[in-house]
Design a protein around this motif. Structure first.
Motif, mmCIF file in Angstrom:
data_model
loop_
_atom_site.group_PDB
_atom_site.id
_atom_site.type_symbol
_atom_site.label_atom_id
_atom_site.label_comp_id
_atom_site.label_asym_id
_atom_site.label_seq_id
_atom_site.Cartn_x
_atom_site.Cartn_y
_atom_site.Cartn_z
ATOM 1 N N SER A 1 0.830 -1.208 0.000
ATOM 2 C CA SER A 1 0.000 0.000 0.000
ATOM 3 C C SER A 1 0.865 1.258 0.000
ATOM 4 O O SER A 1 0.625 2.192 -0.777
ATOM 5 C CB SER A 1 -0.924 -0.004 1.213
ATOM 6 O OG SER A 1 -1.771 -1.132 1.206
ATOM 7 N N THR B 1 -7.614 7.669 -13.081
ATOM 8 C CA THR B 1 -8.596 6.589 -12.994
ATOM 9 C C THR B 1 -7.938 5.285 -12.576
ATOM 10 O O THR B 1 -8.456 4.547 -11.712
ATOM 11 C CB THR B 1 -9.302 6.406 -14.347
ATOM 12 O OG1 THR B 1 -9.957 7.625 -14.711
ATOM 13 C CG2 THR B 1 -10.328 5.291 -14.274
ATOM 14 N N GLN C 1 -6.909 5.447 -8.878
ATOM 15 C CA GLN C 1 -8.078 5.317 -8.002
ATOM 16 C C GLN C 1 -8.535 3.868 -7.900
ATOM 17 O O GLN C 1 -8.893 3.391 -6.815
ATOM 18 C CB GLN C 1 -9.212 6.192 -8.521
ATOM 19 C CG GLN C 1 -8.988 7.684 -8.327
ATOM 20 C CD GLN C 1 -10.089 8.518 -8.942
ATOM 21 O OE1 GLN C 1 -11.015 7.990 -9.553
ATOM 22 N NE2 GLN C 1 -9.988 9.834 -8.808
ATOM 23 N N ARG C 2 -8.492 3.148 -9.008
ATOM 24 C CA ARG C 2 -8.888 1.739 -8.983
ATOM 25 C C ARG C 2 -7.911 0.919 -8.143
ATOM 26 O O ARG C 2 -8.330 0.028 -7.389
ATOM 27 C CB ARG C 2 -8.937 1.190 -10.406
ATOM 28 C CG ARG C 2 -10.103 1.741 -11.226
ATOM 29 C CD ARG C 2 -10.057 1.237 -12.652
ATOM 30 N NE ARG C 2 -11.189 1.755 -13.436
ATOM 31 C CZ ARG C 2 -11.347 1.548 -14.742
ATOM 32 N NH1 ARG C 2 -10.449 0.833 -15.418
ATOM 33 N NH2 ARG C 2 -12.384 2.052 -15.370
ATOM 34 N N ALA D 1 -6.148 2.063 -5.642
ATOM 35 C CA ALA D 1 -6.376 2.425 -4.240
ATOM 36 C C ALA D 1 -7.601 1.702 -3.677
ATOM 37 O O ALA D 1 -7.577 1.202 -2.539
ATOM 38 C CB ALA D 1 -6.549 3.936 -4.117
ATOM 39 N N ILE D 2 -8.681 1.627 -4.467
ATOM 40 C CA ILE D 2 -9.888 0.925 -4.011
ATOM 41 C C ILE D 2 -9.607 -0.557 -3.827
ATOM 42 O O ILE D 2 -10.044 -1.176 -2.843
ATOM 43 C CB ILE D 2 -11.033 1.151 -5.013
ATOM 44 C CG1 ILE D 2 -11.460 2.620 -5.010
ATOM 45 C CG2 ILE D 2 -12.226 0.255 -4.683
ATOM 46 C CD1 ILE D 2 -12.474 2.961 -6.085
ATOM 47 N N PHE D 3 -8.867 -1.149 -4.774
ATOM 48 C CA PHE D 3 -8.521 -2.569 -4.676
ATOM 49 C C PHE D 3 -7.705 -2.853 -3.422
ATOM 50 O O PHE D 3 -7.975 -3.824 -2.690
ATOM 51 C CB PHE D 3 -7.748 -3.003 -5.920
ATOM 52 C CG PHE D 3 -7.179 -4.388 -5.831
ATOM 53 C CD1 PHE D 3 -7.993 -5.505 -5.990
ATOM 54 C CD2 PHE D 3 -5.829 -4.584 -5.581
ATOM 55 C CE1 PHE D 3 -7.467 -6.787 -5.900
ATOM 56 C CE2 PHE D 3 -5.294 -5.856 -5.486
ATOM 57 C CZ PHE D 3 -6.113 -6.961 -5.641
ATOM 58 N N LEU E 1 -7.637 -1.069 -0.686
ATOM 59 C CA LEU E 1 -8.470 -0.850 0.493
ATOM 60 C C LEU E 1 -9.343 -2.060 0.772
ATOM 61 O O LEU E 1 -9.443 -2.523 1.917
ATOM 62 C CB LEU E 1 -9.334 0.398 0.287
ATOM 63 C CG LEU E 1 -10.296 0.742 1.422
ATOM 64 C CD1 LEU E 1 -9.530 1.012 2.708
ATOM 65 C CD2 LEU E 1 -11.158 1.944 1.051
ATOM 66 N N VAL E 2 -9.982 -2.596 -0.278
ATOM 67 C CA VAL E 2 -10.821 -3.793 -0.104
ATOM 68 C C VAL E 2 -9.976 -4.969 0.356
ATOM 69 O O VAL E 2 -10.363 -5.729 1.267
ATOM 70 C CB VAL E 2 -11.543 -4.121 -1.422
ATOM 71 C CG1 VAL E 2 -12.281 -5.457 -1.322
ATOM 72 C CG2 VAL E 2 -12.525 -3.008 -1.790
#
Length: 290
Positions: free
Chosen positions: A36, A156, A159-160, A162-164, A166-167
């Motif tokens: 991360s 974009t 951001q994807r 970062a979301i991945f 985080l999940v």
């Protein structure tokens, strides 16, 4: 083998099993933290390498270009500036094309320009539009050129990612808590009759919990140390494998990774032990035989 030796051997095996399983879980958590932080650093590096080209007016001489650079260096969005003179631009295009454009045009068709690397906070479409409008208002600047589509696609993608991450962090944290809780619960379950006996003789809950918490603290520290050694070994291998990795995996990221491993190791084992011991303290005698 006597019952005492068998009991000691069983206790050591349970302690070793708890250490190994906790070490593996903490290693995964440490890798996630490192990935991360490295992804964040990589996104910053990519953003800061984004180039905005300032085409200067034909009337701008070297003194005016230097003055413009001094002004731009004071701007909050400027990270780095590089002046490309008309002669340098002609030389670069001559090398790229294999012919000198000035030979058949009769003059140098290129003008001086500035290549600006913006700070990562400004590497987004709205901020770059604001910066471009401000730069175009300066009399030395004829035009501002940058790849808008590349900025949108880059943000974009980041951001994807970062979301991945985080999940993945949430899922791995939940899985880690479940695994460590099961490991601790099995260890406490083997001593449920000791807990019941101590409760019958009037021992307080805090007195009963203390040795279990101390044991779990020891497991957490040992597992954190082993996981940190494994992770530091991986970092050392990555740094020696490719020198460019050092720009992504920073000493600060490694320090945060190690600190998070030790904090997670202690907190998770202590919390799980507290919950498990409390569960058996509230358990009735007939339920212990199920």
């Amino acid at each position: 083998m006597s019952k005492r030796k068998s009991h000691i051997l069983l206790g050591r095996m349970q302690w070793l099993t708890s250490c190994v399983s906790t070490t593996l879980v903490l290693t995964l958590l440490g890798l996630l933290v490192l990935c991360s932080l490295s992804a964040y650093r990589l996104s910053e590096t990519v953003r800061e390498n984004f180039t905005v080209t300032l085409l200067l007016d034909d009337d701008v001489d070297d003194a005016a270009a230097d003055s413009l650079m001094m002004v731009l260096n004071l701007k909050p969005y400027t990270r780095q500036l590089k002046l490309i003179t008309a002669e340098q631009a002609l030389e670069e295009q001559t090398q790229a094309m294999g012919v000198d454009p000035s030979d058949f045009l009769g003059e140098n068709p290129f003008t001086a320009s500035l290549e600006m690397n913006v700070r990562s906070d400004y590497a987004c479409a709205d901020s770059l539009q604001m910066v471009a409008d401000e730069l175009r208002a300066m009399w030395q600047v004829a035009d501002v050129v940058y790849q808008r589509d590349l900025v949108d696609n880059l943000n974009t993608m980041l951001q994807r990612i970062a979301i991945f991450l985080l999940v993945l962090a949430v899922l791995l944290t939940v899985i880690s808590m479940v695994l460590i809780n099961n490991t601790v619960r099995l260890s406490v379950y083997a001593r449920r009759f000791i807990i019941h006996t101590m409760r019958l003789v009037g021992a307080s809950w805090s007195f009963i919990r203390r040795p279990f918490l101390l044991r779990s603290m020891g497991i957490g520290l040992v597992a954190s140390f082993l996981a940190s050694v494994l992770l530091l070994g991986f970092v050392h291998w990555a740094l020696t494998y490719d020198e460019y990795v050092s720009a992504i995996i920073t000493p600060a990221a490694v320090g945060i990774m190690v600190a998070s491993v030790f904090v997670s190791g202690l907190v998770l084992t202590l919390v799980c032990t507290w919950i498990s011991v409390g569960h058996f303290l509230r358990m009735r005698e007939r339920e212990m035989y199920k």
